[in-house]
Design a protein around this motif. Structure first.
Motif, PDB file in Angstrom:
ATOM      1  N   CYS A  57       0.835  -1.212   0.000  1.00  0.00           N
ATOM      2  CA  CYS A  57       0.000   0.000   0.000  1.00  0.00           C
ATOM      3  C   CYS A  57       0.867   1.258   0.000  1.00  0.00           C
ATOM      4  CB  CYS A  57      -0.918   0.035   1.216  1.00  0.00           C
ATOM      5  SG  CYS A  57      -2.197  -1.224   1.202  1.00  0.00           S
ATOM      6  N   LEU A  58       2.072   1.149   0.534  1.00  0.00           N
ATOM      7  CA  LEU A  58       2.935   2.336   0.675  1.00  0.00           C
ATOM      8  C   LEU A  58       3.789   2.611  -0.566  1.00  0.00           C
ATOM      9  CD1 LEU A  58       4.181   1.951   4.361  1.00  0.00           C
ATOM     10  CD2 LEU A  58       2.497   3.574   3.462  1.00  0.00           C
ATOM     11  N   GLU A 116       4.053   5.977  -1.987  1.00  0.00           N
ATOM     12  CA  GLU A 116       3.518   6.873  -0.942  1.00  0.00           C
ATOM     13  C   GLU A 116       4.533   7.078   0.171  1.00  0.00           C
ATOM     14  OE1 GLU A 116       0.311   8.054  -0.879  1.00  0.00           O
ATOM     15  OE2 GLU A 116      -1.006   6.580  -1.815  1.00  0.00           O
ATOM     16  N   HIS A 174       6.641   9.121   0.956  1.00  0.00           N
ATOM     17  CA  HIS A 174       6.789  10.467   1.514  1.00  0.00           C
ATOM     18  C   HIS A 174       5.522  10.927   2.231  1.00  0.00           C
ATOM     19  CE1 HIS A 174       5.034  10.543  -2.434  1.00  0.00           C
ATOM     20  NE2 HIS A 174       4.495  11.714  -2.151  1.00  0.00           N
ATOM     21  N   ASN A 175       4.429  10.184   2.093  1.00  0.00           N
ATOM     22  CA  ASN A 175       3.172  10.592   2.736  1.00  0.00           C
ATOM     23  C   ASN A 175       3.048   9.966   4.112  1.00  0.00           C
ATOM     24  OD1 ASN A 175       2.096  12.207   0.696  1.00  0.00           O
ATOM     25  ND2 ASN A 175       1.368  10.390  -0.430  1.00  0.00           N
ATOM     26  N   PHE A 222      -4.289   7.094   5.328  1.00  0.00           N
ATOM     27  CA  PHE A 222      -3.416   8.267   5.195  1.00  0.00           C
ATOM     28  C   PHE A 222      -4.056   9.483   5.873  1.00  0.00           C
ATOM     29  CE2 PHE A 222      -2.144   5.330   1.878  1.00  0.00           C
ATOM     30  CZ  PHE A 222      -0.772   5.341   2.030  1.00  0.00           C
ATOM     31  N   LYS A 264      -6.086   2.487   1.945  1.00  0.00           N
ATOM     32  CA  LYS A 264      -5.728   1.506   0.925  1.00  0.00           C
ATOM     33  C   LYS A 264      -5.693   0.137   1.576  1.00  0.00           C
ATOM     34  CE  LYS A 264      -2.529   3.849  -2.257  1.00  0.00           C
ATOM     35  NZ  LYS A 264      -1.119   3.738  -2.692  1.00  0.00           N
TER      36      LYS A 264
END
Ligand code: NAD
Ligand code: MG
Length: 383
Positions: A158-159, A162, A164-165, A251, A257
């Protein structure tokens, strides 16, 4: 992207499935090292098929047997647990799959990280025992720790894209195991045969018992903290008996996700070994018509106390998770020998959490001592 693998614990549930992945992708993977504790026959068969450079049989009494079978094939054979830490450092190895079970994974994993080898981590106990030390070391040595555990692989998947989020929270799914919905009265007298029948996954004995007692989810909460840099408040556990959603990430914008698929460990094993690529596979595909509903419920932490112990260990920090892990290993082994009952496993862990010396900022030496002390105290536990 050729990968030369050392597979620690190649004869186990994860190890054998990893070799299926290797066999299906011979142009990508070669096997440099295979290791086992006791199953000499399977280790010999695997070595004859995959032709590693070296094998290790941890049980030294089996050395002669393995040596005489593999010497004609020009495969080096070592014995003893210490050999694991040297073979992972071999120049030709660039990734180590830690598919051995329990505390025994810690020292070889540290040796591999120090030698700059990427880790495909199945051995969650390594991060439970010494998560801070191991993840710090991996960062210093610029080594990736790629999760094999299905929940952590799900979160990792899922990452992707992402990183950096910031994560608001993760939701670890748990099947609930064979005793989902049962009360303490029922659990008092369950046998190991009942506990060893997992509804969705076929795994080694230790993790199967851990799944029945929710200790596995507890260990995974701790594993997730270290893999993804989370606080305990950011980790939620939800029971999802169908094991189709393998875990979720929420998030900061509220979007979630989930990663889904049939329960098949070859998927996360393969992703850890081939990351960042996804390799084509012929694993069975999910069919919505066979799963008309996916359901979710809260875990019953009053009945299954181990999950609470894991959160407690996280909030106390220091060597507390190491204590829980050692006590649990003794508890599971005793339960598998019919020496203690199912619920007594939790009593034993709780007792060790109170009695084993607490160390706030442990070194590797402290973890080794804690593991020894916790095992000794756990063995003295009487009912
Ligand atoms: P398993 O019992 O099937 O296999 C363990 C392997 O490690 C065997 O090859 C055995 O010879 C070796 N081994 C055992 N004790 C050892 C020791 N003291 N020293 C050296 N080698 C030793 O176990 P498994 O189910 O494959 O699990 C392996 C690890 O992967 C565990 O940490 C488990 O929590 C984790 N894991 C397993 C699954 C799964 O589906 N089986 C899923 C997620 C995570
Ligand atoms: Mg898991």
């Amino acid at each position: 992207m050729k990968r030369n693998l050392a597979i620690l614990g190649s004869t186990g549930s994860i190890g054998t499935q990893a070799l299926e992945v290797v066999a299906a992708n011979p142009d990508i993977f070669t096997v440099e090292v295979l290791t086992a504790q006791n199953n000499a026959d399977l280790l010999i068969d695997q070595a004859a098929k995959f032709r590693p450079n070296v094998v290790v049989i941890s049980n030294e009494a089996l050395y002669d047997k393995v040596f005489s079978a593999l010497d004609p094939l020009d495969i080096k054979v070592y014995a003893g647990e210490k050999s694991l830490s040297s073979v992972v450092q071999m120049e030709s190895v660039n990734m180590v799959l830690t598919a051995l079970v329990g505390y025994a994974g810690l020292i070889p994993t540290i040796a591999a990280i120090k030698a700059g080898k990427h880790i495909a981590l199945a051995n969650k106990e390594t991060l439970v025992v010494a998560g801070e030390l191991v993840t710090d070391l991996a960062q210093k040595n610029r080594v990736d720790i790629l999760p094999v555990d299905s929940e952590h692989s799900a979160i990792f998947q899922c990452l992707v894209g992402e990183f950096h989020n910031p994560i608001e929270k993760i939701i670890l799914t748990a099947s609930g195991g064979p005793f989902l919905g049962k009360d303490r009265d029922f659990l008092k007298s369950v046998t190991k045969l009942q506990a060893l029948k997992h509804p969705n996954w076929s795994m080694g004995a230790k993790i199967t018992i851990d799944s029945a007692s929710l200790m596995n989810k507890g260990l995974e909460v701790i594993e997730a903290k270290w893999l993804f840099g989370l606080t305990p408040e950011q980790i939620e556990v939800v029971v999802h008996p169908q094991s189709i959603i393998h875990s979720m990430v929420q998030f900061e914008d509220g979007s979630m996700k989930a990663q889904m698929g049939l329960p098949d460990m070859r998927v996360p094993i393969q992703f850890a070994l081939s990351y960042p690529a996804r390799l084509k596979s012929d694993f069975p595909r999910f069919d919505f018509s066979k799963y008309p509903s996916l359901t979710f419920q809260k875990p019953d932490v009053q009945t299954f106390r181990n999950l609470g112990f894991a959160f407690e260990a996280l909030s106390q920090g220091g060597n507390m998770a190491c204590i829980v892990n050692a006590a649990n290993e003794i508890a599971v082994a005793s339960f598998l020998r019919d020496e203690i009952g199912f619920l007594e496993m939790s009593d034993l862990i709780e007792d060790c959490m109170h009695r084993v010396s607490f160390v706030k900022t442990p070194t590797l030496e402290d973890y080794i001592k804690t593991d020894e002390e916790a095992r000794r105290i756990a063995m003295e536990f009487s009912f």
